[in-house]
Design an enzyme around this catalytic site. Structure first.
Site, short mmCIF file in Angstrom:
data_model
loop_
_atom_site.label_atom_id
_atom_site.label_comp_id
_atom_site.label_asym_id
_atom_site.label_seq_id
_atom_site.Cartn_x
_atom_site.Cartn_y
_atom_site.Cartn_z
CG HIS A 24 4.12 -3.76 5.83
ND1 HIS A 24 5.27 -3.47 5.13
CD2 HIS A 24 3.18 -4.04 4.90
CE1 HIS A 24 5.03 -3.58 3.83
NE2 HIS A 24 3.77 -3.92 3.67
CD GLU A 74 2.08 -7.82 3.07
OE1 GLU A 74 1.21 -7.47 2.28
OE2 GLU A 74 2.81 -7.01 3.67
N GLY A 111 6.10 -4.90 -3.92
CA GLY A 111 6.48 -3.80 -4.81
C GLY A 111 7.42 -4.16 -5.94
N GLY A 152 -1.06 -3.20 -2.12
CA GLY A 152 -0.36 -1.93 -1.92
C GLY A 152 -0.56 -1.00 -3.10
CB SER A 195 3.69 -8.06 -6.72
OG SER A 195 4.89 -7.36 -6.48
CG ASN A 209 -0.31 -0.74 3.16
OD1 ASN A 209 -0.36 0.43 3.52
ND2 ASN A 209 0.75 -1.51 3.39
CD1 TRP A 210 -4.63 3.09 -0.70
CD2 TRP A 210 -5.39 5.03 0.12
NE1 TRP A 210 -5.91 3.29 -1.19
CE2 TRP A 210 -6.39 4.46 -0.70
CE3 TRP A 210 -5.64 6.25 0.75
CZ2 TRP A 210 -7.62 5.09 -0.91
CZ3 TRP A 210 -6.87 6.87 0.55
CH2 TRP A 210 -7.84 6.29 -0.28
CE LYS A 211 3.00 -1.04 0.54
NZ LYS A 211 4.11 -1.86 0.08
P1 PGA Z 1 2.44 -4.13 -3.10
O1 PGA Z 1 2.49 -4.00 -1.51
O2 PGA Z 1 1.05 -4.61 -3.45
O3 PGA Z 1 2.71 -2.75 -3.60
O4 PGA Z 1 3.47 -5.12 -3.49
C1 PGA Z 1 1.87 -4.95 -0.69
C2 PGA Z 1 2.14 -4.62 0.75
O5 PGA Z 1 3.22 -4.13 1.08
O6 PGA Z 1 1.27 -4.81 1.60
#
Ligand code: PGA
Length: 264
Positions: free
Chosen positions: A106, A177, A183, A240, A219, A17-19
């Site tokens: 999400h 999640e 994050g 992410g 994370s 997930n590149w957000k």
């Molecule tokens: P993260 O995000 O790996 O940066 O914690 C995961 C996600 O939101 O899917």
């Protein structure tokens, strides 16, 4: 006990997930420079790799993904088929640009758009109508976690979605999640995860939701992925921030391989 994906040797799924970490140009450069390498590693490790860039990059990245056996996913979709919905993207458009998967619910989108269960149900329906696999995210807040309400909260989030998930002939991807883990670098203990996935598996069995694939996200990086993939029921990971760093994602994929070979 071995995770069932590994027992059956079906592909382990890694959803990247590149957000909004990468711009359009950075996303295209990443695809042009790294997809070949990632594709080769995924073949060696029996990994299904789903890239979820931001909407603008989907169409440009699609041919690179297809060439190297990677799958394309979106980070969200509209709950509506078409119409006056400024800023939204329909599931049919996502299908036209080549999306196979779509993340929905999400916590970052739940917070931004105050999504109801009815909205998420509609998104599931739109995706299934367009032959896209929904990846449904559920998770508890820090406070709910501390008060030991995790399982109740997850079941409350899942329960209204059961009819839509049951209608699907596709695998139901359910991503746990924890909001407090996304994050932050904080991750749940293995004991907590075992309890959660046992409860989710039991719930899905009783609700007759199948086939099902349980995913963990929050994370994940190259230092902790091995612990996560060895927890039973977890058949995939949602990554992410670390997934935008080629060295980190390369190490993560290679650790999936290490785990497979040691279990073979
Ligand atoms: P993260 O995000 O790996 O940066 O914690 C995961 C996600 O939101 O899917």
């Amino acid at each position: 006990m071995l995770p069932s994906a590994q027992k059956n040797k079906s592909p382990y799924i890694l959803i990247s997930n590149w957000k909004m970490y990468l711009t359009y140009k950075e996303s295209c450069a990443w695809a042009a420079e790294q997809f070949e390498n990632i594709g080769r590693m995924c073949q060696e490790t029996n990994t299904s790799f789903v890239i979820c860039p931001s909407y603008d990059a989907l169409a440009s990245i699609a041919p690179h993904a297809q060439r190297y056996g990677l799958l394309l996913g979106a980070q969200d979709c509209s709950a509506y088929k078409a119409g006056a919905y400024t800023s939204q993207v329909s599931a049919s458009s996502l299908a036209q640009v080549g999306c196979d998967y779509c993340i929905i619910g999400h916590s970052e989108t739940r917070q931004q758009y105050t999504l109801s269960s009815a909205d998420i149900t509609q998104k599931i329906k739109q995706l299934l109508d367009n032959n896209i696999t929904p990846v449904v995210c559920i998770g508890e807040t820090q406070q709910e976690y501390v008060q030991q309400e995790t399982i109740d909260v997850l079941i409350q989030q899942l329960e209204p979605l059961v009819p839509a998930l049951k209608e699907s002939k596709k695998v139901a991807y359910i991503a746990y999640e924890p909001i407090w883990s996304i994050g932050t670098g904080n991750m749940p203990s293995s004991e907590h995860l075992k309890k959660v996935y046992d409860a989710l598996a039991q719930f899905c069995k009783t609700a007759h939701i199948k086939p099902i694939c349980f995913i963990y996200g929050g994370s994940i990086d190259e230092t902790n992925v091995t612990r996560i993939i060895n927890i039973s029921h977890i058949q995939g990971i949602l990554v992410g921030k670390a997934s935008t760093d080629f060295q980190k994602i390369k190490t993560i994929v290679s650790l999936l391989k290490k785990d497979y070979s040691s279990l073979a």
